[in-house]
Motif scaffolding. Sequence first.
Motif, PDB file in Angstrom:
ATOM      1  N   VAL A  71      -5.944   5.216 -12.498  1.00 29.81           N
ATOM      2  CA  VAL A  71      -5.012   4.150 -12.125  1.00 29.81           C
ATOM      3  C   VAL A  71      -4.559   4.405 -10.690  1.00 29.81           C
ATOM      4  CG1 VAL A  71      -2.819   3.009 -12.620  1.00 29.81           C
ATOM      5  CG2 VAL A  71      -4.212   3.901 -14.508  1.00 29.81           C
ATOM      6  N   ALA A  72      -4.641   3.367  -9.868  1.00 33.81           N
ATOM      7  CA  ALA A  72      -4.248   3.512  -8.462  1.00 33.81           C
ATOM      8  C   ALA A  72      -3.556   2.242  -7.990  1.00 33.81           C
ATOM      9  CB  ALA A  72      -5.469   3.807  -7.591  1.00 33.81           C
ATOM     10  N   ASN A  73      -2.766   2.384  -6.947  1.00 31.85           N
ATOM     11  CA  ASN A  73      -2.133   1.225  -6.326  1.00 31.85           C
ATOM     12  C   ASN A  73      -2.327   1.282  -4.821  1.00 31.85           C
ATOM     13  OD1 ASN A  73      -0.320   3.170  -5.468  1.00 31.85           O
ATOM     14  ND2 ASN A  73       1.445   2.311  -6.531  1.00 31.85           N
ATOM     15  N   VAL A  74      -1.702   0.344  -4.121  1.00 28.44           N
ATOM     16  CA  VAL A  74      -1.728   0.350  -2.656  1.00 28.44           C
ATOM     17  C   VAL A  74      -0.288   0.557  -2.198  1.00 28.44           C
ATOM     18  CG1 VAL A  74      -2.365  -0.888  -0.556  1.00 28.44           C
ATOM     19  CG2 VAL A  74      -3.665  -1.272  -2.665  1.00 28.44           C
ATOM     20  N   PRO A  75       0.077   1.771  -1.776  1.00 24.86           N
ATOM     21  CA  PRO A  75       1.457   2.041  -1.375  1.00 24.86           C
ATOM     22  C   PRO A  75       1.960   1.060  -0.329  1.00 24.86           C
ATOM     23  CG  PRO A  75       0.210   4.076  -1.522  1.00 24.86           C
ATOM     24  CD  PRO A  75      -0.786   2.959  -1.656  1.00 24.86           C
ATOM     25  N   SER A  76       3.200   0.613  -0.504  1.00 26.35           N
ATOM     26  CA  SER A  76       3.747  -0.426   0.373  1.00 26.35           C
ATOM     27  C   SER A  76       3.874   0.037   1.816  1.00 26.35           C
ATOM     28  CB  SER A  76       5.110  -0.885  -0.155  1.00 26.35           C
ATOM     29  OG  SER A  76       6.027   0.188  -0.192  1.00 26.35           O
ATOM     30  N   ASP A  77       4.068   1.333   2.044  1.00 24.18           N
ATOM     31  CA  ASP A  77       4.164   1.849   3.402  1.00 24.18           C
ATOM     32  C   ASP A  77       2.829   1.687   4.141  1.00 24.18           C
ATOM     33  OD1 ASP A  77       6.762   2.556   3.017  1.00 24.18           O
ATOM     34  OD2 ASP A  77       6.389   4.695   2.747  1.00 24.18           O
ATOM     35  N   ASP A  78       1.725   1.803   3.392  1.00 21.32           N
ATOM     36  CA  ASP A  78       0.402   1.745   4.008  1.00 21.32           C
ATOM     37  C   ASP A  78      -0.057   0.318   4.274  1.00 21.32           C
ATOM     38  OD1 ASP A  78       0.443   4.475   3.673  1.00 21.32           O
ATOM     39  OD2 ASP A  78      -1.000   4.517   2.018  1.00 21.32           O
ATOM     40  N   SER A  79       0.322  -0.595   3.404  1.00 27.45           N
ATOM     41  CA  SER A  79      -0.247  -1.942   3.443  1.00 27.45           C
ATOM     42  C   SER A  79       0.511  -2.929   4.328  1.00 27.45           C
ATOM     43  CB  SER A  79      -0.297  -2.522   2.026  1.00 27.45           C
ATOM     44  OG  SER A  79       1.018  -2.729   1.537  1.00 27.45           O
TER      45      SER A  79
END
Length: 315
Positions: A88-96
């Motif tokens: 399970v993975a997401n896209v961290p808000s700091d990166d995107s």
Amino acid sequence: MRVLIAADENAWGGLIPAIRQTLPDVEFVASAGHAAESLAGFDALIPGMCRVDARLLATADRLRLIQQAGVGLEGIDLRAAKQHGIMVANVPSDDSGNADSVAELGIWMMIGLARRQNEIADCLAQQKLGQPIGMGLKGKTVGLVGLGGIGKALAKRLAPFGMRMIGVKREADDAFAREHQLDWLGTMAQLPELLQQSDFVVLSLPDNAQTHRIIDARALAQMKPAGFLINLGRGGLIDKQAFLAALESRQLAGAGLDVFWQEPPDPNDALFRYNVIATPHIGGVTDISLAGNIKGICDNLRRLRDGEAVIDRQA
């Protein structure tokens, strides 16, 4: 490789066609509505707002990755996924860039509420110049409930407004408070103190067992009379009936909501009768954050396709 996207083809501001264009050799299947009936035959799932529970996971026969299009993982049964050996993975808000976009929407809501946007159309229609009399943000106190990517992005942008910023997070940290120019930082146990001091309360938390209905009747009663509440996190952070009662009694002067208890919300919902600025979960739907999410999603799917290690970024 086959990837199921639990959303309508035209959802998320064109994200799905952009993903297809980025990875043309991957088969992407969009479901009808924000739901999924079966995961059989798919190597990866992009769940969006779909609830991924143990029942749904039991239908998977070759699923290797659940890749969220954004940050929120609260709708995924992480324990069940682990039992099935599914990453399970997401896209961290700091990166995107998502955090930046959501913060900008929150500030737009603050300004709209402060300037009594609900009265402006009538004043124009009645040719009333110089009305309504708004409230300036300078010198007012904003309480940031949650200081992850969105909370930090808010603090960075609100500092030049000359507002007094206070916050609560899981652990109080003096160095963190200084770095983000917070006048005061407490733990979640000190939420009542934040509510009592704030002219604006901004929520940017996930909805989980610790935070569900964190804003209930008692919390609303602790807010300043004529205070404003803005929710950029999840609808379940607020007790809806207590919220409506506070608006009805004018204990709460108004609210800004980008998230709701039911999504999409019913257009006839009682909440729209009050001083509420409502947006259809668009905080992260900008050119910048969409580009960041597409990159984060496609980078991981490419790794999965090529047999490389997937980046498990649950931030």
